[in-house]
Design an enzyme around this catalytic site. Structure first.
Site, PDB file in Angstrom:
ATOM      1  N   GLY A   9       0.864  -1.178   0.000  1.00 43.99           N
ATOM      2  CA  GLY A   9       0.000   0.000   0.000  1.00 43.99           C
ATOM      3  C   GLY A   9       0.893   1.219   0.000  1.00 43.99           C
ATOM      4  O   GLY A   9       2.118   1.093   0.011  1.00 43.99           O
ATOM      5  N   GLU A  87       9.042  -3.135   5.796  1.00 44.69           N
ATOM      6  CA  GLU A  87       9.875  -2.265   4.941  1.00 44.69           C
ATOM      7  C   GLU A  87      10.621  -3.076   3.884  1.00 44.69           C
ATOM      8  O   GLU A  87      11.785  -2.801   3.571  1.00 44.69           O
ATOM      9  CB  GLU A  87      10.874  -1.461   5.798  1.00 44.69           C
ATOM     10  CG  GLU A  87      10.267  -0.713   6.982  1.00 44.69           C
ATOM     11  CD  GLU A  87       9.470   0.522   6.607  1.00 44.69           C
ATOM     12  OE1 GLU A  87       9.396   0.857   5.406  1.00 44.69           O
ATOM     13  OE2 GLU A  87       8.892   1.157   7.520  1.00 44.69           O
TER      14      GLU A  87
END
Ligand SMILES: [Zn+2]
Length: 217
Positions: A9, A87
């Site tokens: 996202g 990440e």
């Protein structure tokens, strides 16, 4: 069967929150996991979400070897049922390949969370490899919004308030300026139209506050 899942996202979509929630759900079922992050906003070796949750994590450095880490842990008698990888856009291609190998060869679930594209609208290396390899790629349902109210699909970088579309992909802290103090780097999510037109919230506000041209001018 173990799976390699990629949750993606834009920046404000709540990926780290979901990463920590996923860890909580599996740990509550008695499963044992390891949590990884890379260049997190809280500094080394923490996952932090915008809602204020944090958790210790293992920092993924450029030479980090997931396969060796997991095999060594198992050899030493550790138990690993799943990996949480936050990440992941910053992971290398080799590191993502190693995660797929961990899933296939060791039957360990790997849950990955990351941003798809950078501020230039190009795929991050780690995210590209995940799109290519993941058993499932899911787009987060909590949608980040552009200042105009439309769904934010793109990440913008500003330097001293001015949106830029060129530069190093990974910037930790501020960027060095040619002359004068280093530029202050910030990020903002925008819809595609406003990313294309480089119209950030601050610039849109400045434009709307500009004096109206005189009707008889
Ligand atoms: Zn917009």
């Amino acid at each position: 069967m173990a799976e390699l899942t990629f949750w993606t996202g834009t920046m404000d979509a709540g990926k780290s929150t979901l990463a920590l929630q996923t860890n909580h759900n599996h740990a509550a079922r008695g499963r044992s996991g390891r949590i990884f992050t890379c260049n997190d906003r809280a500094g080394e070796a923490h996952i932090s979400s915008r809602l204020g949750l944090t958790h210790d994590a293992i920092e993924v450095t450029p030479g980090f070897d997931f396969w060796r880490f997991v095999v060594d842990s198992l050899t030493q008698g550790g138990r690993i049922d799943y990996l949480i990888c936050d990440e992941v856009q910053f992971y290398s291609r080799d590191q993502v390949d190693a995660l797929a190998k961990v899933v296939d060869e060791l039957q360990i679930d790997v849950f990955c969370f990351g941003i798809l594209t950078d501020f230039r609208t190009q795929l991050f290396v780690g995210s590209q490899r995940l799109v290519e390899l993941a058993d499932r790629t899911e787009v987060l349902q909590v949608e980040a919004l552009c200042w105009c109210g439309k769904r934010a699909t793109h990440n913008a970088r500003t330097e001293d308030g001015v949106m830029v579309t060129e530069g190093e992909v990974i910037v930790v802290g501020d960027v060095e300026a040619q002359d004068g103090p280093p530029a202050e780097v910030a990020y903002e999510v925008l819809c595609r139209q406003h990313h294309r037109r480089k119209l950030t919230a601050a610039r849109a506000k400045a434009v709307s506050l500009a004096p109206e041209p005189l009707p008889f001018g």
